[in-house]
Scaffold this active site. Sequence first.
Site, PDB file in Angstrom:
ATOM      1  CG  ASP A   1       1.912  49.303  40.470  1.00  0.00           C
ATOM      2  OD1 ASP A   1       2.586  49.002  39.472  1.00  0.00           O
ATOM      3  OD2 ASP A   1       1.110  48.516  41.008  1.00  0.00           O
TER       4      ASP A   1
ATOM      5  CG  ASP B   1       3.916  44.514  34.717  1.00  0.00           C
ATOM      6  OD1 ASP B   1       4.531  43.458  34.480  1.00  0.00           O
ATOM      7  OD2 ASP B   1       2.688  44.580  34.716  1.00  0.00           O
TER       8      ASP B   1
END
Length: 398
Positions: A118, A177
């Site tokens: 992330d 993602d």
Amino acid sequence: MMMKLSIPLMLVLGCMLSVNGQTISGAALKTQIRSNMELAVTQYKLLDRSVPADRMPQHFDEKTGKLKTSDITWWCSGFFPGTLWYIYEYSKNADILKAADARLKLMEPMKHFTGNHDLGFMMYCSYGNAFRITGEPSYRKTIDTAAMSLATRYRPSIQSIQSWDSSKNFTCAIIVDNMMNLELLTWVSNNGGDPRFRDIAVTHANTTIERQFRPDNAAYHVLDYSLANGGKLLRKTTWQGAHDTSAWARGQSWALYGYTVMYRMTNDKKYLDQAHKIAAFILNHPRLPKDGIPYWDFDAPGIPNVLRDASAGSIMASALIELSGFTKGKMKDKYMRTAETILTTLSSETYLAKPGTNGGFLLKHNVGALPLKGEVDVALTYADYYFIEAMLRYLAVK
Ligand code: GLY
């Protein structure tokens, strides 16, 4: 659902038709966006005052009135500083700048984080915007270090960046993602940094095209691999979607946004083609509501009596505005018109908070992880981030 528009919008003529409400465009939408951005200044000052100085906002639940905060390791930690920088860029408000600066500094230690994929969300949404707006050289160094940390997660045997570490649920998970973290890598290489980062991003994006899409161009949420024996694909599955092969709405938005960015960063038409295919899946889907805000999963059982996910809508709007800039003719208009519909809907009382409400967030009705009963129908940092980004992109091109 009857859609009530906020006051500046009702005052403006020239509304265009959409089936479930109104779609406004051009000068009328710009007026609405300016009003939304003024609201953003007020709301984000409130949010900043409500969150302890060493924490980040995570979500607000209207039903309980509770604001949840996070530490900087939460995958969403970069969105609050990033949103503050966007609001500052628009408003030049001194209090917002102070808040943006303070929250940004909190993120700095995360440049060394290698615990998941992330880093792009955390460090590029925060430091990327801060560097773009201020040109501060130390921010550039932080971004470089973050790219280096993210690159440690590249696994040559599967030609991909590992999203999550091995757990009881997954061996080596790659989630769609992850396409959102490639901008950090490509930006650093494109701006004089290590060219290996861009190679990794390109390889990851190519692998994702090959393996992570259904024949109808919807993205699977999760691919799980074994890293042993040359990297065997174990299964195509989900974590936040309705079922293993479903089209989880935010996953489709991440994919659309990610390939649009990859085209911008590389000029490789393969990525533009992929973005068009994903857009076609979304825009032609019979279960995409006319007001542009998707149900939380395109394949959710019980549609139309299921929750919408405004975050999927805001990410989609931002991506479609950029994609429209790379497109000619009929599709260019269709992408922009859909973004206008989404922005109109998100500006309605159904989704947009009234001043002083919603814990200081802008958007209501977002779905984090419904099957895990996590962050369901709440205000979320990333919904606001991409909503504001989409509005600023609209002002920039219209
Ligand atoms: N990356 C996690 C999510 O979209 O919820």
